[in-house]
Design a protein around this motif. Structure first.
Motif, short mmCIF file in Angstrom:
data_model
loop_
_atom_site.label_atom_id
_atom_site.label_comp_id
_atom_site.label_asym_id
_atom_site.label_seq_id
_atom_site.Cartn_x
_atom_site.Cartn_y
_atom_site.Cartn_z
N ASN A 3 -34.57 -7.58 4.30
CA ASN A 3 -34.90 -8.19 3.20
C ASN A 3 -35.01 -9.22 2.94
O ASN A 3 -35.24 -10.37 3.90
N THR A 5 -37.53 -12.46 0.87
CA THR A 5 -36.84 -13.26 -0.13
C THR A 5 -38.02 -14.82 0.52
O THR A 5 -38.06 -15.63 1.42
N ILE A 110 -27.27 -0.76 -1.46
CA ILE A 110 -28.28 -1.42 -2.96
C ILE A 110 -27.38 -2.11 -3.72
O ILE A 110 -27.78 -3.41 -3.42
N HIS A 111 -25.74 -2.71 -3.64
CA HIS A 111 -25.60 -3.15 -4.32
C HIS A 111 -25.22 -4.41 -3.13
O HIS A 111 -25.29 -5.20 -3.45
N ILE A 114 -29.06 -6.30 -3.20
CA ILE A 114 -29.30 -6.59 -4.70
C ILE A 114 -28.57 -8.00 -4.23
O ILE A 114 -29.27 -9.54 -4.70
N LYS A 117 -29.70 -10.78 -2.10
CA LYS A 117 -31.37 -11.70 -2.01
C LYS A 117 -31.16 -12.02 -3.41
O LYS A 117 -31.62 -13.11 -3.74
N GLU A 118 -30.00 -11.76 -4.12
CA GLU A 118 -29.51 -12.14 -5.47
C GLU A 118 -29.56 -13.79 -4.73
O GLU A 118 -29.61 -15.27 -4.66
#
Length: 144
Positions: A3, A5, A110-111, A114, A117-118
């Protein structure tokens, strides 16, 4: 699976680097405390006083003003985080966070992706507020 960012910070790479590795500075934007300066081979204890929570990271590598790499998570499922500082010029740096260790076969994939990432977007936003504007009271504002 990883992931990634990224965020542009209007400060030199050295300022961003020190914000992470200096235990006197990290409390201004991310964890409320860090047990010591981040250096290769060290195990660092990080605390969130607001949530009465504590965790550890294992610093794998640092390259001053360029890169910080550490592992965290359970021994059975560790994640590797690499923070790369791309200095664009003397007053602008792209801070990139790459967390590796997610498994597509995990039912919570997926959870987890996400939520991760948050968290990184929020941490980088707090870093930006701290370094660019001296705002150091955003850290504990994220609630799920």
């Amino acid at each position: 699976m990883n992931n990634v960012t990224k965020m542009k910070i209007a400060k030199p790479a050295h300022d961003a680097y020190e914000a992470f590795v200096d235990p006197e500075k990290i409390g201004n934007f991310w964890f409320s405390s860090s047990s010591e300066r981040w250096e290769p081979g060290k195990t660092i204890t990080l605390r969130y006083e607001e949530y009465n929570a504590e965790g550890t990271i294992h610093v794998v590598a640092v390259e001053e003003d360029k890169k910080i790499e550490f592992t965290w998570g359970s021994a059975e499922d560790p994640h590797t985080v690499t923070i790369t500082l791309h200095e664009l010029d003397s007053s602008n740096t792209i801070v990139e966070v790459n967390e590796d260790g997610f498994h597509e076969s995990d039912e919570n994939f997926i959870h987890d992706l996400i939520g991760n990432k948050e968290g990184w977007v929020y941490m980088l936003t707090c870093l930006k507020g701290y370094l660019e504007n001296g705002i150091n009271n955003l850290r504990a504002g994220l609630w799920k």
